[in-house]
Design a protein around this motif. Structure first.
Motif, PDB file in Angstrom:
ATOM      1  N   GLN A   1      -1.359   7.860  10.871  1.00 18.16           N
ATOM      2  CA  GLN A   1      -1.011   6.504  10.467  1.00 18.16           C
ATOM      3  C   GLN A   1      -0.378   6.527   9.081  1.00 18.16           C
ATOM      4  O   GLN A   1      -0.889   7.157   8.170  1.00 18.16           O
ATOM      5  N   VAL A   2       0.751   5.839   8.954  1.00 14.14           N
ATOM      6  CA  VAL A   2       1.457   5.794   7.685  1.00 14.14           C
ATOM      7  C   VAL A   2       0.896   4.670   6.825  1.00 14.14           C
ATOM      8  O   VAL A   2       0.713   3.553   7.286  1.00 14.14           O
ATOM      9  N   GLN A   3       0.634   4.998   5.573  1.00 14.24           N
ATOM     10  CA  GLN A   3       0.203   3.989   4.607  1.00 14.24           C
ATOM     11  C   GLN A   3       1.081   4.089   3.370  1.00 14.24           C
ATOM     12  O   GLN A   3       1.397   5.194   2.914  1.00 14.24           O
ATOM     13  N   LEU A   4       1.448   2.940   2.832  1.00 16.97           N
ATOM     14  CA  LEU A   4       2.324   2.868   1.674  1.00 16.97           C
ATOM     15  C   LEU A   4       1.689   1.984   0.616  1.00 16.97           C
ATOM     16  O   LEU A   4       1.244   0.873   0.924  1.00 16.97           O
ATOM     17  N   VAL A   5       1.649   2.473  -0.616  1.00 17.97           N
ATOM     18  CA  VAL A   5       1.067   1.712  -1.708  1.00 17.97           C
ATOM     19  C   VAL A   5       2.039   1.724  -2.882  1.00 17.97           C
ATOM     20  O   VAL A   5       2.341   2.791  -3.432  1.00 17.97           O
ATOM     21  N   ALA A  24       2.807   7.403  -0.536  1.00 22.52           N
ATOM     22  CA  ALA A  24       2.724   7.355   0.921  1.00 22.52           C
ATOM     23  C   ALA A  24       1.732   8.385   1.445  1.00 22.52           C
ATOM     24  O   ALA A  24       1.448   9.395   0.789  1.00 22.52           O
ATOM     25  N   SER A  25       1.230   8.110   2.608  1.00 21.00           N
ATOM     26  CA  SER A  25       0.411   9.078   3.322  1.00 21.00           C
ATOM     27  C   SER A  25       0.826   9.047   4.787  1.00 21.00           C
ATOM     28  O   SER A  25       1.286   8.020   5.288  1.00 21.00           O
ATOM     29  N   GLY A  26       0.680  10.169   5.429  1.00 17.44           N
ATOM     30  CA  GLY A  26       0.995  10.234   6.851  1.00 17.44           C
ATOM     31  C   GLY A  26       2.447  10.476   7.184  1.00 17.44           C
ATOM     32  O   GLY A  26       2.834  10.446   8.348  1.00 17.44           O
ATOM     33  N   LEU A  27       3.284  10.724   6.189  1.00 23.94           N
ATOM     34  CA  LEU A  27       4.704  10.953   6.457  1.00 23.94           C
ATOM     35  C   LEU A  27       4.951  12.410   6.834  1.00 23.94           C
ATOM     36  O   LEU A  27       4.383  13.316   6.240  1.00 23.94           O
ATOM     37  N   THR A  28       5.820  12.602   7.797  1.00 20.98           N
ATOM     38  CA  THR A  28       6.294  13.937   8.133  1.00 20.98           C
ATOM     39  C   THR A  28       7.793  13.860   8.387  1.00 20.98           C
ATOM     40  O   THR A  28       8.349  12.769   8.582  1.00 20.98           O
ATOM     41  N   PHE A  29       8.446  14.999   8.408  1.00 20.66           N
ATOM     42  CA  PHE A  29       9.871  15.006   8.733  1.00 20.66           C
ATOM     43  C   PHE A  29      10.092  14.561  10.179  1.00 20.66           C
ATOM     44  O   PHE A  29      11.145  14.056  10.521  1.00 20.66           O
ATOM     45  N   GLU A  30       9.079  14.737  11.008  1.00 21.00           N
ATOM     46  CA  GLU A  30       9.240  14.370  12.411  1.00 21.00           C
ATOM     47  C   GLU A  30       9.086  12.875  12.624  1.00 21.00           C
ATOM     48  O   GLU A  30       9.705  12.299  13.510  1.00 21.00           O
ATOM     49  N   ASN A  31       8.212  12.228  11.854  1.00 18.11           N
ATOM     50  CA  ASN A  31       7.939  10.822  12.131  1.00 18.11           C
ATOM     51  C   ASN A  31       8.640   9.853  11.183  1.00 18.11           C
ATOM     52  O   ASN A  31       8.510   8.649  11.328  1.00 18.11           O
ATOM     53  N   THR A  32       9.382  10.381  10.215  1.00 16.39           N
ATOM     54  CA  THR A  32      10.020   9.514   9.227  1.00 16.39           C
ATOM     55  C   THR A  32      11.479   9.902   9.051  1.00 16.39           C
ATOM     56  O   THR A  32      11.786  11.061   8.802  1.00 16.39           O
ATOM     57  N   ARG A  33      12.369   8.899   9.152  1.00 17.40           N
ATOM     58  CA  ARG A  33      13.787   9.135   8.945  1.00 17.40           C
ATOM     59  C   ARG A  33      14.230   8.647   7.568  1.00 17.40           C
ATOM     60  O   ARG A  33      14.899   9.338   6.852  1.00 17.40           O
ATOM     61  N   VAL A  34      13.823   7.439   7.239  1.00 10.48           N
ATOM     62  CA  VAL A  34      14.300   6.803   6.015  1.00 10.48           C
ATOM     63  C   VAL A  34      13.134   6.128   5.291  1.00 10.48           C
ATOM     64  O   VAL A  34      12.261   5.532   5.937  1.00 10.48           O
ATOM     65  N   MET A  35      13.150   6.214   3.983  1.00 14.44           N
ATOM     66  CA  MET A  35      12.257   5.427   3.139  1.00 14.44           C
ATOM     67  C   MET A  35      13.113   4.460   2.334  1.00 14.44           C
ATOM     68  O   MET A  35      14.257   4.775   1.963  1.00 14.44           O
ATOM     69  N   GLY A  36      12.550   3.295   2.071  1.00 13.10           N
ATOM     70  CA  GLY A  36      13.366   2.316   1.372  1.00 13.10           C
ATOM     71  C   GLY A  36      12.562   1.379   0.504  1.00 13.10           C
ATOM     72  O   GLY A  36      11.330   1.296   0.609  1.00 13.10           O
ATOM     73  N   TRP A  37      13.296   0.701  -0.367  1.00 14.24           N
ATOM     74  CA  TRP A  37      12.744  -0.368  -1.186  1.00 14.24           C
ATOM     75  C   TRP A  37      13.449  -1.674  -0.815  1.00 14.24           C
ATOM     76  O   TRP A  37      14.670  -1.712  -0.694  1.00 14.24           O
TER      77      TRP A  37
END
Length: 120
Positions: A1-5, A24-37
């Motif tokens: 599970q992805v969590q963002l603080v 962040a927690s739970g991020l991997t190259f497989e499950n995440t393409r882009v991060m943004g603000w």
């Protein structure tokens, strides 16, 4: 599970700089393409994109109207995404949110937001 603080928001004066952090927690190259603000100036209005960064590559996008003052960076090992804001203006006042988009899908994970207030 992805969590963002998000953290780093606050009250600053016009012309000041501020760095926001998304832990962040739970991020991997497989499950995440882009991060943004994103930011939301007033409750109820749509969140607008500020900047994005490819999680496994590093290519960035910053909204053109603010690209001369804002930039985005990341630290994959620490699972951190940063928003660097310079020469802040009162119109930058908003709640800033960190978000994640998985591969092939829309933004699906959001932090709780951090308030940035820029006074004149």
């Amino acid at each position: 599970q992805v969590q963002l603080v998000e953290s780093g928001g606050g009250l600053v004066r016009a012309g000041d700089s501020l760095n926001l952090t998304c832990a962040a927690s739970g991020l991997t190259f497989e499950n995440t393409r882009v991060m943004g603000w994103f930011r939301q100036a007033t409750p109820g209005e749509d969140r607008s994109v500020v900047a994005t960064i490819i999680w496994d590559g590093g290519a960035i996008y910053v909204r053109p109207s603010i690209a001369s003052r804002f930039t985005i960076s990341k630290d994959n090992a620490k699972m951190m995404v940063y928003l660097h804001m310079y020469n802040l203006r009162p119109e930058d006042t908003a709640v800033y949110y960190c978000a994640r988009a998985p591969r092939g899908r829309a933004w699906d994970s959001w932090g709780q937001g951090t308030q940035v207030t820029v006074s004149t």
